[in-house]
Motif scaffolding. Structure first.
Motif, mmCIF file in Angstrom:
data_model
loop_
_atom_site.group_PDB
_atom_site.id
_atom_site.type_symbol
_atom_site.label_atom_id
_atom_site.label_comp_id
_atom_site.label_asym_id
_atom_site.label_seq_id
_atom_site.Cartn_x
_atom_site.Cartn_y
_atom_site.Cartn_z
ATOM 1 N N THR A 1 -9.140 20.370 -54.750
ATOM 2 C CA THR A 1 -10.124 20.980 -54.236
ATOM 3 C C THR A 1 -10.701 22.182 -54.954
ATOM 4 N N HIS B 1 1.335 27.852 -61.475
ATOM 5 C CA HIS B 1 0.085 27.320 -61.751
ATOM 6 C C HIS B 1 0.153 27.002 -63.562
ATOM 7 N N ASN C 1 0.725 22.424 -65.839
ATOM 8 C CA ASN C 1 0.317 22.784 -67.293
ATOM 9 C C ASN C 1 1.836 23.376 -68.286
ATOM 10 N N GLN D 1 1.961 19.069 -63.226
ATOM 11 C CA GLN D 1 0.733 18.720 -63.120
ATOM 12 C C GLN D 1 -0.005 19.162 -64.351
ATOM 13 N N TYR E 1 -4.457 16.012 -63.512
ATOM 14 C CA TYR E 1 -5.790 16.653 -62.876
ATOM 15 C C TYR E 1 -6.892 16.534 -63.776
ATOM 16 N N PRO F 1 -8.875 14.027 -63.277
ATOM 17 C CA PRO F 1 -8.571 12.526 -63.979
ATOM 18 C C PRO F 1 -10.075 11.919 -64.161
ATOM 19 N N TYR G 1 -12.189 14.077 -66.016
ATOM 20 C CA TYR G 1 -12.719 14.849 -66.861
ATOM 21 C C TYR G 1 -13.857 15.701 -66.434
ATOM 22 N N GLN G 2 -13.866 16.026 -65.079
ATOM 23 C CA GLN G 2 -14.989 16.631 -64.447
ATOM 24 C C GLN G 2 -16.174 16.065 -64.576
ATOM 25 N N LEU H 1 -17.011 9.812 -67.229
ATOM 26 C CA LEU H 1 -17.819 8.928 -66.482
ATOM 27 C C LEU H 1 -19.224 8.464 -67.331
ATOM 28 N N PRO I 1 -8.319 13.363 -57.815
ATOM 29 C CA PRO I 1 -9.698 13.641 -58.003
ATOM 30 C C PRO I 1 -10.350 14.481 -56.787
ATOM 31 N N SER J 1 -16.582 16.167 -52.805
ATOM 32 C CA SER J 1 -17.339 16.816 -51.753
ATOM 33 C C SER J 1 -18.245 15.579 -51.040
ATOM 34 N N ARG K 1 -18.245 9.190 -52.513
ATOM 35 C CA ARG K 1 -17.519 9.339 -53.546
ATOM 36 C C ARG K 1 -15.934 9.234 -53.350
ATOM 37 N N GLU L 1 -15.187 5.704 -52.476
ATOM 38 C CA GLU L 1 -15.044 4.971 -53.780
ATOM 39 C C GLU L 1 -13.999 5.398 -54.542
ATOM 40 N N ASN L 2 -13.595 6.526 -54.469
ATOM 41 C CA ASN L 2 -12.259 6.866 -55.233
ATOM 42 C C ASN L 2 -10.921 6.161 -54.634
ATOM 43 N N LEU M 1 -7.726 22.734 -68.751
ATOM 44 C CA LEU M 1 -8.892 23.182 -68.588
ATOM 45 C C LEU M 1 -9.099 24.887 -68.298
#
Ligand code: NAP
Length: 277
Positions: free
Chosen positions: A21, A113, A143, A164, A192, A194, A196-197, A201, A234, A237, A241, A244-245, A277
């Motif tokens: 999110t 976090h 992290n 995570q 997280y 997954p 790579y933003q 892709l 992943p 919004s 997609r 798809e995921n 990140l």
């Protein structure tokens, strides 16, 4: 054990593919779309939702709260406390604020976090208190590299349920030491970023392999993380997609595909610092 779940060290089960999110709740105009996407994912079985008090300063938790309203019992809800709030009292207070925004009275999993200035012993004491009070079902970290996990193991009474971290085909450093260490202890890795933003892709190699398999690059990236025994989360919004995921769950990768991916994205041959990140 039902399909598509992993058992955490404390015995509870968690879905193996979830929804992120980060960047949700930033603008009121996108809210409707974000809620619809999360709800579509839930309907398709992606009932693990990962959020954090940090995202949009609580905005992502509010969007999540609206998306899960009326279906809380189906959801595996994850949120995170900021390190600056992770004192003994601060952790408890931060959780209460998160619960209010999420409009629920418990979390399934609460994560630190990233490491900050408060002693881990203090944060974990607060986490244990929250477990005992029934406000969280499990706790974990995010992290944390191997040295952090080894230190944490001195204070958690074996109760850390998840770490995570950033993990995807383009960032495989954890395979050198952290991932095997966690596997040995049955502490799942939540992967997280997954995709790579989306940077991953764009890889021509990934696209080529995906095309041969008649799947999309995102599906291949997620199916590979599932094959590695990790839990990708992943963020999307978009209804299309999200759908798809979700299909990544239905994909099995054979050894020749895994070898091809290793050639394009080589596994680590030495210790690498944890990517963040
Ligand atoms: P990500 O999931 O790797 O990528 C998200 C991006 O990919 C979005 O721009 C999304 O756009 C796009 N996308 C999603 N599905 C796609 C598909 N099938 N095809 C093409 N593009 C697609 O990155 P992330 O959001 O950084 O990571 C996922 C989640 O991990 C976060 O949302 C957050 O919950 C968590 N996280 C945790 C930490 C931590 O420190 N613990 C750090 C980073 C992230 P659309 O929305 O337009 O589809």
């Amino acid at each position: 054990m039902p399909e598509h779940v992993v058992r955490l060290p404390n015995g509870i089960t968690m879905p193996t593919l979830g929804q992120g999110t980060w960047f949700m709740g930033e603008s009121s105009s996108a809210k409707k779309e974000e809620i619809a996407a999360l709800q579509h994912g839930i309907d398709l079985g992606m009932t693990l939702i990962d959020t954090a008090e940090m995202y949009a300063s609580g905005g992502a938790e509010k969007v999540t709260g609206e998306a899960i309203a009326g279906r809380r019992d189906k959801i595996f809800l994850v949120s995170k406390v900021l390190p600056g709030n992770a004192s003994r009292k601060g952790t408890v207070a931060a959780l209460e604020r998160s619960l209010q925004r999420l409009k629920t009275d418990y979390l399934d999993l609460y994560l630190l976090h990233w490491r900050g200035g408060y002693p881990l012993s203090e944060t974990f004491e607060a986490m244990e208190q929250l477990v005992d009070a029934g406000k969280i079902r499990a706790y974990g970290v995010s992290n944390f590299d191997l040295d952090d996990m080894e230190e944490a193991a001195q204070y958690d009474n074996g109760n850390i349920c998840v770490n995570q971290v950033l993990y995807n085909l383009a960032s495989r450093g954890i395979e050198w030491d952290l991932l095997p260490w966690q596997k040995k202890r049955n502490i799942p890795v939540m992967a997280y970023s997954p995709l790579y933003q989306t940077r991953l892709l764009k890889s021509s190699g990934l696209k080529r392999v995906a095309e041969k398999l008649s799947i999309t690059p995102a599906q291949l990236a997620l199916a590979w993380l599932l094959h590695q025994g990790t839990v990708p989360i992943p963020k999307s919004s978009s209804l299309r997609r999200v759908e798809e995921n979700r299909k990544a769950w239905d994909i099995t990768l054979d050894q020749s595909v895994l070898d091809e991916l290793d050639a394009i994205f080589p596994p680590p041959d030495h210790k690498m610092p944890l990517d963040v990140l």
